[in-house]
Motif scaffolding. Structure first.
Motif, PDB file in Angstrom:
ATOM      1  N   ALA A  43      19.670  51.268   2.699  1.00 12.34           N
ATOM      2  CA  ALA A  43      18.474  50.688   2.097  1.00 12.34           C
ATOM      3  C   ALA A  43      18.827  49.874   0.847  1.00 12.34           C
ATOM      4  CB  ALA A  43      17.485  51.799   1.744  1.00 12.34           C
ATOM      5  N   TRP A  44      19.717  50.400   0.014  1.00  9.61           N
ATOM      6  CA  TRP A  44      20.161  49.662  -1.178  1.00  9.61           C
ATOM      7  C   TRP A  44      20.944  48.419  -0.780  1.00  9.61           C
ATOM      8  CZ3 TRP A  44      25.135  48.569  -3.093  1.00  9.61           C
ATOM      9  CH2 TRP A  44      25.170  48.070  -4.400  1.00  9.61           C
ATOM     10  N   ASN A  45      21.685  48.505   0.302  1.00 10.79           N
ATOM     11  CA  ASN A  45      22.508  47.399   0.779  1.00 10.79           C
ATOM     12  C   ASN A  45      21.664  46.181   1.156  1.00 10.79           C
ATOM     13  OD1 ASN A  45      25.138  46.374   1.491  1.00 10.79           O
ATOM     14  ND2 ASN A  45      24.591  46.635   3.636  1.00 10.79           N
ATOM     15  N   VAL A  46      20.431  46.411   1.602  1.00  7.81           N
ATOM     16  CA  VAL A  46      19.540  45.299   1.925  1.00  7.81           C
ATOM     17  C   VAL A  46      19.304  44.444   0.688  1.00  7.81           C
ATOM     18  CG1 VAL A  46      17.181  44.702   2.598  1.00  7.81           C
ATOM     19  CG2 VAL A  46      18.420  46.483   3.838  1.00  7.81           C
ATOM     20  N   MET A  47      19.175  45.085  -0.450  1.00  5.20           N
ATOM     21  CA  MET A  47      18.864  44.389  -1.693  1.00  5.20           C
ATOM     22  C   MET A  47      20.100  43.756  -2.324  1.00  5.20           C
ATOM     23  SD  MET A  47      16.510  45.924  -4.699  1.00  5.20           S
ATOM     24  CE  MET A  47      16.325  45.160  -6.305  1.00  5.20           C
ATOM     25  N   LEU A  53      21.053  41.139  -5.174  1.00 10.56           N
ATOM     26  CA  LEU A  53      20.274  41.647  -6.307  1.00 10.56           C
ATOM     27  C   LEU A  53      20.787  43.027  -6.692  1.00 10.56           C
ATOM     28  CD1 LEU A  53      16.727  40.622  -5.036  1.00 10.56           C
ATOM     29  CD2 LEU A  53      18.097  39.449  -6.779  1.00 10.56           C
ATOM     30  N   LEU A  54      21.397  43.128  -7.855  1.00  8.88           N
ATOM     31  CA  LEU A  54      21.982  44.394  -8.296  1.00  8.88           C
ATOM     32  C   LEU A  54      20.917  45.303  -8.877  1.00  8.88           C
ATOM     33  CD1 LEU A  54      24.384  46.219  -8.848  1.00  8.88           C
ATOM     34  CD2 LEU A  54      24.752  44.984 -11.006  1.00  8.88           C
ATOM     35  N   SER A  55      20.709  46.434  -8.218  1.00  8.61           N
ATOM     36  CA  SER A  55      19.780  47.449  -8.705  1.00  8.61           C
ATOM     37  C   SER A  55      20.548  48.713  -9.028  1.00  8.61           C
ATOM     38  CB  SER A  55      18.698  47.746  -7.656  1.00  8.61           C
ATOM     39  OG  SER A  55      17.943  48.888  -8.027  1.00  8.61           O
ATOM     40  N   LEU A  56      20.354  49.219 -10.228  1.00 11.75           N
ATOM     41  CA  LEU A  56      20.953  50.489 -10.639  1.00 11.75           C
ATOM     42  C   LEU A  56      19.876  51.534 -10.904  1.00 11.75           C
ATOM     43  CD1 LEU A  56      23.764  49.223 -13.071  1.00 11.75           C
ATOM     44  CD2 LEU A  56      23.960  49.857 -10.661  1.00 11.75           C
ATOM     45  N   VAL A 110      23.299  41.358 -14.487  1.00  8.59           N
ATOM     46  CA  VAL A 110      23.348  42.634 -15.203  1.00  8.59           C
ATOM     47  C   VAL A 110      22.028  42.935 -15.890  1.00  8.59           C
ATOM     48  CG1 VAL A 110      24.487  43.885 -17.065  1.00  8.59           C
ATOM     49  CG2 VAL A 110      25.837  42.450 -15.535  1.00  8.59           C
ATOM     50  N   HIS A 111      21.366  41.908 -16.385  1.00  5.40           N
ATOM     51  CA  HIS A 111      20.095  42.124 -17.077  1.00  5.40           C
ATOM     52  C   HIS A 111      19.022  42.623 -16.109  1.00  5.40           C
ATOM     53  CE1 HIS A 111      22.256  39.205 -19.679  1.00  5.40           C
ATOM     54  NE2 HIS A 111      21.774  39.984 -20.627  1.00  5.40           N
ATOM     55  N   PHE A 112      19.035  42.140 -14.876  1.00  5.34           N
ATOM     56  CA  PHE A 112      18.104  42.654 -13.869  1.00  5.34           C
ATOM     57  C   PHE A 112      18.431  44.109 -13.552  1.00  5.34           C
ATOM     58  CE2 PHE A 112      16.868  43.440  -9.434  1.00  5.34           C
ATOM     59  CZ  PHE A 112      15.507  43.163  -9.520  1.00  5.34           C
ATOM     60  N   LEU A 115      17.004  46.214 -16.126  1.00  3.63           N
ATOM     61  CA  LEU A 115      15.559  46.332 -15.951  1.00  3.63           C
ATOM     62  C   LEU A 115      15.224  47.431 -14.954  1.00  3.63           C
ATOM     63  CD1 LEU A 115      12.786  45.041 -16.680  1.00  3.63           C
ATOM     64  CD2 LEU A 115      13.079  43.567 -14.674  1.00  3.63           C
ATOM     65  N   THR A 116      15.976  47.526 -13.879  1.00  2.00           N
ATOM     66  CA  THR A 116      15.734  48.578 -12.884  1.00  2.00           C
ATOM     67  C   THR A 116      16.019  49.958 -13.474  1.00  2.00           C
ATOM     68  OG1 THR A 116      17.986  48.425 -11.973  1.00  2.00           O
ATOM     69  CG2 THR A 116      16.308  46.997 -11.008  1.00  2.00           C
ATOM     70  N   ILE A 117      17.061  50.060 -14.293  1.00  2.25           N
ATOM     71  CA  ILE A 117      17.360  51.332 -14.954  1.00  2.25           C
ATOM     72  C   ILE A 117      16.212  51.740 -15.865  1.00  2.25           C
ATOM     73  CG2 ILE A 117      18.885  52.500 -16.589  1.00  2.25           C
ATOM     74  CD1 ILE A 117      21.171  50.778 -15.555  1.00  2.25           C
ATOM     75  N   ALA A 118      15.680  50.770 -16.609  1.00  2.46           N
ATOM     76  CA  ALA A 118      14.612  51.049 -17.562  1.00  2.46           C
ATOM     77  C   ALA A 118      13.383  51.629 -16.856  1.00  2.46           C
ATOM     78  CB  ALA A 118      14.240  49.772 -18.317  1.00  2.46           C
TER      79      ALA A 118
END
Length: 329
Positions: A43-47, A53-56, A110-112, A115-118
């Motif tokens: 699921a994360w791989n789709v993004m 789009l890097l989501s953490l 990295v800033h995006f 944002l996901t971490i926040a």
């Protein structure tokens, strides 16, 4: 994929289907955990893998899916298969809101990710104080006891949960393959590789990225539904933790970001090795907090240095499972 690759994948699928017939309860629980990480990694791989789009903070979507479905079940008696639509909708809404803020104001890279971490941290703190969801004391789903297997309410034996998560992994794999070879999938790849060039030929970057976020968050929320009914308890500190987000992304990184089999292979590498490490630590009698996380860190460094594209592209090439680099991988 070559005929050899199809045969090998079919054999692996047959072995997974037969596993509950020979595996004991502990091995089955490990396999279920492996498949869960394979699913959320996909699921994360789709993004990240498909659209760049890097989501953490993917633990946010796991948590929203888990809490939404669990609350509907406990407070209103709504089963998980009906509640999952609300869970997926809630996670998709959160993901699209985060995406809108990021893409509308040019937050990238990295800033995006920050944002996901926040947002994941905001959710962790918020659910810690929401008593309707159990607060910091945890939210618990009643256990059915010896009532037998109830697929409708996702209550039953470890074998039931194993086959459910196996079905989810196979469904996510099939969906990812369809998406990757669709018009939207090609737009994602163009956005990932050359966003300026993609925009120049008419690709709507905003819509393509929002679509990737929506699909990824919805699929991840479904993983959260499974987690809630498998463990029967939810704690904000665990569900929304940064550590959980890292565990979600590691299978894809180790196996191969942007590939179809990579997240599955990565989960089958990391989780069993982590279990073996835990067993060895307990056998020696040493109490070394954080050693498992250290192991994951070392494994990640080794993969990045020696196999920067992940294990699957290298393994597929060595075994002759693909006709050319990246095809149907």
């Amino acid at each position: 994929m070559t005929g050899r690759g199809i045969v090998l994948l079919a054999l692996c699928g047959a072995l997974l289907l037969a596993a509950p017939m020979v595996a004991d309860r502990y091995v089955l629980s490990v396999l279920t955990t492996v498949l869960w990480f394979a699913y959320v990694g996909q699921a994360w791989n789709v993004m990240m893998g498909f659209s760049g789009l890097l989501s953490l903070g993917h633990a946010l979507y796991v948590g929203l899916g888990a809490y939404a479905s669990a609350a509907l079940f406990v407070h209103f008696g709504i089963g998980p298969w009906a509640g999952m639509w609300v869970a997926m909708l809630a996670a998709t809404a959160a993901g699209c809101f985060i995406g809108f803020l990021g893409f509308r104001f040019g937050v990238r890279g990295v800033h995006f990710a920050l944002l996901t971490i926040a947002f994941a941290e905001v959710a962790r703190i918020g659910f810690d104080h929401l008593q309707w969801f159990g607060g910091s004391g945890g939210f618990f789903i009643p256990v059915a006891g010896d009532a037998g297997n109830d697929l409708l309410n996702l209550r039953g034996s470890p074998e039931l949960f194993y086959y459910v998560i196996l079905a989810l992994v196979l469904a996510a794999l099939a969906l990812s393959r369809v998406l990757l070879h669709s018009r939207l999938g090609y737009q994602w790849l163009a956005v990932r590789e050359e966003p300026e060039a993609a925009e120049a030929v008419g690709v709507d970057l905003f819509r393509a990225r929002i679509a990737a976020v929506a699909v990824s968050s919805a699929l991840t929320a479904l993983g959260g539904v499974f987690q809630a009914f498998y463990f029967n308890n939810l704690f904000p500190e665990q569900v929304f933790s940064m550590g959980r987000s890292i565990e979600i992304i590691l299978p894809a990184i180790v196996g191969g970001i942007g590939t179809l089999i990579g997240p599955i292979l990565g989960a089958f590498i990391l989780t069993p090795l982590g279990e073996v490490l835990t067993f060895l630590i307990e056998a020696t009698g040493f109490d070394l907090p954080g050693l498992k996380q250290l192991f994951y860190g070392v494994a990640l460094v080794v993969i990045v240095v020696y196999r920067p594209d992940g294990v699957w592209p290298w393994l597929a090439a060595r075994l002759g499972l693909v006709r050319r680099r990246g095809e149907d991988a």
